[in-house]
Design a protein around this motif. Structure first.
Motif, PDB file in Angstrom:
ATOM      1  N   SER A  67       0.824  -1.201   0.000  1.00 43.35           N
ATOM      2  CA  SER A  67       0.000   0.000   0.000  1.00 43.35           C
ATOM      3  C   SER A  67       0.866   1.262   0.000  1.00 43.35           C
ATOM      4  CB  SER A  67      -0.916  -0.001   1.227  1.00 43.35           C
ATOM      5  OG  SER A  67      -1.536   1.246   1.376  1.00 43.35           O
ATOM      6  N   GLU A  68       1.870   1.266   0.852  1.00 45.24           N
ATOM      7  CA  GLU A  68       2.743   2.437   0.960  1.00 45.24           C
ATOM      8  C   GLU A  68       3.527   2.672  -0.331  1.00 45.24           C
ATOM      9  OE1 GLU A  68       6.728   3.317   3.354  1.00 45.24           O
ATOM     10  OE2 GLU A  68       4.995   2.919   4.655  1.00 45.24           O
ATOM     11  N   ARG A  69       4.034   1.613  -0.941  1.00 44.08           N
ATOM     12  CA  ARG A  69       4.853   1.755  -2.156  1.00 44.08           C
ATOM     13  C   ARG A  69       4.036   2.351  -3.305  1.00 44.08           C
ATOM     14  NH1 ARG A  69      10.020   0.601  -0.029  1.00 44.08           N
ATOM     15  NH2 ARG A  69       9.734  -1.164   1.327  1.00 44.08           N
ATOM     16  N   PHE A  70       2.748   2.008  -3.374  1.00 43.48           N
ATOM     17  CA  PHE A  70       1.908   2.528  -4.449  1.00 43.48           C
ATOM     18  C   PHE A  70       1.528   3.992  -4.246  1.00 43.48           C
ATOM     19  CE2 PHE A  70       1.356  -1.743  -6.039  1.00 43.48           C
ATOM     20  CZ  PHE A  70       1.013  -1.572  -7.372  1.00 43.48           C
ATOM     21  N   LEU A  71       1.763   4.539  -3.062  1.00 44.86           N
ATOM     22  CA  LEU A  71       1.419   5.939  -2.814  1.00 44.86           C
ATOM     23  C   LEU A  71       2.265   6.912  -3.629  1.00 44.86           C
ATOM     24  CD1 LEU A  71       0.863   6.004   1.050  1.00 44.86           C
ATOM     25  CD2 LEU A  71      -0.876   6.320  -0.729  1.00 44.86           C
ATOM     26  N   ASP A  72       3.530   6.561  -3.859  1.00 47.22           N
ATOM     27  CA  ASP A  72       4.410   7.515  -4.526  1.00 47.22           C
ATOM     28  C   ASP A  72       5.232   6.918  -5.666  1.00 47.22           C
ATOM     29  OD1 ASP A  72       6.174   5.990  -3.063  1.00 47.22           O
ATOM     30  OD2 ASP A  72       7.019   7.645  -1.928  1.00 47.22           O
ATOM     31  N   ARG A  73       4.794   5.788  -6.184  1.00 45.98           N
ATOM     32  CA  ARG A  73       5.525   5.156  -7.280  1.00 45.98           C
ATOM     33  C   ARG A  73       4.572   4.728  -8.384  1.00 45.98           C
ATOM     34  NH1 ARG A  73       7.977   3.821  -2.697  1.00 45.98           N
ATOM     35  NH2 ARG A  73      10.254   3.954  -2.587  1.00 45.98           N
ATOM     36  N   HIS A  74       5.094   4.744  -9.594  1.00 45.09           N
ATOM     37  CA  HIS A  74       4.378   4.181 -10.733  1.00 45.09           C
ATOM     38  C   HIS A  74       5.106   2.897 -11.111  1.00 45.09           C
ATOM     39  CE1 HIS A  74       2.187   3.796 -14.446  1.00 45.09           C
ATOM     40  NE2 HIS A  74       3.350   3.577 -15.051  1.00 45.09           N
ATOM     41  N   PHE A  75       4.385   1.802 -11.169  1.00 42.19           N
ATOM     42  CA  PHE A  75       4.984   0.511 -11.480  1.00 42.19           C
ATOM     43  C   PHE A  75       4.746   0.160 -12.942  1.00 42.19           C
ATOM     44  CE2 PHE A  75       4.444   0.352  -6.931  1.00 42.19           C
ATOM     45  CZ  PHE A  75       5.551  -0.338  -6.489  1.00 42.19           C
ATOM     46  N   SER A  76       5.784  -0.337 -13.599  1.00 40.10           N
ATOM     47  CA  SER A  76       5.647  -0.821 -14.970  1.00 40.10           C
ATOM     48  C   SER A  76       4.863  -2.132 -14.934  1.00 40.10           C
ATOM     49  CB  SER A  76       7.027  -1.060 -15.580  1.00 40.10           C
ATOM     50  OG  SER A  76       7.642  -2.188 -14.966  1.00 40.10           O
ATOM     51  N   PRO A  77       4.352  -2.589 -16.071  1.00 39.14           N
ATOM     52  CA  PRO A  77       3.643  -3.871 -16.082  1.00 39.14           C
ATOM     53  C   PRO A  77       4.486  -5.025 -15.528  1.00 39.14           C
ATOM     54  CG  PRO A  77       3.183  -2.685 -18.104  1.00 39.14           C
ATOM     55  CD  PRO A  77       4.256  -1.903 -17.367  1.00 39.14           C
ATOM     56  N   SER A  78       5.776  -5.076 -15.861  1.00 42.16           N
ATOM     57  CA  SER A  78       6.609  -6.179 -15.366  1.00 42.16           C
ATOM     58  C   SER A  78       6.831  -6.057 -13.846  1.00 42.16           C
ATOM     59  CB  SER A  78       7.940  -6.262 -16.110  1.00 42.16           C
ATOM     60  OG  SER A  78       8.672  -5.081 -15.940  1.00 42.16           O
ATOM     61  N   GLN A  79       6.928  -4.830 -13.332  1.00 40.36           N
ATOM     62  CA  GLN A  79       7.073  -4.643 -11.891  1.00 40.36           C
ATOM     63  C   GLN A  79       5.785  -5.040 -11.160  1.00 40.36           C
ATOM     64  OE1 GLN A  79       8.186  -0.495 -12.160  1.00 40.36           O
ATOM     65  NE2 GLN A  79      10.275  -0.955 -11.455  1.00 40.36           N
ATOM     66  N   ARG A  80       4.632  -4.692 -11.729  1.00 37.07           N
ATOM     67  CA  ARG A  80       3.362  -5.100 -11.111  1.00 37.07           C
ATOM     68  C   ARG A  80       3.253  -6.624 -11.096  1.00 37.07           C
ATOM     69  NH1 ARG A  80       1.448  -0.669 -14.211  1.00 37.07           N
ATOM     70  NH2 ARG A  80       0.527  -2.092 -15.730  1.00 37.07           N
ATOM     71  N   ALA A  81       3.664  -7.265 -12.175  1.00 32.95           N
ATOM     72  CA  ALA A  81       3.620  -8.725 -12.230  1.00 32.95           C
ATOM     73  C   ALA A  81       4.539  -9.333 -11.164  1.00 32.95           C
ATOM     74  CB  ALA A  81       4.017  -9.220 -13.625  1.00 32.95           C
ATOM     75  N   ALA A  82       5.729  -8.773 -10.996  1.00 34.57           N
ATOM     76  CA  ALA A  82       6.658  -9.273  -9.970  1.00 34.57           C
ATOM     77  C   ALA A  82       6.081  -9.068  -8.576  1.00 34.57           C
ATOM     78  CB  ALA A  82       8.007  -8.558 -10.097  1.00 34.57           C
ATOM     79  N   LEU A  83       5.433  -7.936  -8.353  1.00 37.32           N
ATOM     80  CA  LEU A  83       4.817  -7.671  -7.057  1.00 37.32           C
ATOM     81  C   LEU A  83       3.714  -8.687  -6.768  1.00 37.32           C
ATOM     82  CD1 LEU A  83       4.224  -4.525  -5.262  1.00 37.32           C
ATOM     83  CD2 LEU A  83       2.169  -5.777  -5.810  1.00 37.32           C
TER      84      LEU A  83
END
Length: 117
Positions: free
Chosen positions: A22-38
């Motif tokens: 939750s905290e990481r999504f507050l100030d970061r934009h994740f690429s599709p590959s980063q979202r998949a890894a998460l």
């Protein structure tokens, strides 16, 4: 990704992991590959449950995942709601599930709600 999620947290408990996401999504934009890894990292979280589709407070439907936790001291259920089409985090909520202690609230009680727009 799992190590990165744990950075800065005293514990890598399921509740801590959900809080970190939750905290990481507050100030970061994740690429599709980063979202998949998460999402792959979350899949191995102890006690995670898929709760089916749920609607966030902005009226969007997503895939809800929860963990029961005492992270932060009180018994609660933490929920992450993801857009199933692209893996974006839509919402995060914490709900007290038992005695709210000094918060003086009756359970169940939502004590934190974040909507990512």
């Amino acid at each position: 990704m799992k190590r990165w999620l744990a950075e800065g947290y005293e514990t890598s408990s399921p509740g801590g992991t959900f809080d970190s996401v939750s905290e990481r999504f507050l100030d970061r934009h994740f690429s599709p590959s980063q979202r998949a890894a998460l999402l792959r990292a979350l899949k191995d979280t102890r006690g995670i449950r898929y709760r089916g589709n749920a609607e966030d407070r902005a009226g969007r439907v997503g895939a809800a995942f929860t963990v029961g936790s005492r992270y932060g001291g009180l018994p609660k259920e933490q929920t992450l709601l993801f857009d199933p089409r692209n893996g974006n985090l839509l919402a995060y909520e914490e709900e007290i599930t038992d005695d709210g202690g000094k918060l003086n609230v009756k359970s169940p009680a939502v004590v934190l709600c974040i909507t990512y727009l």
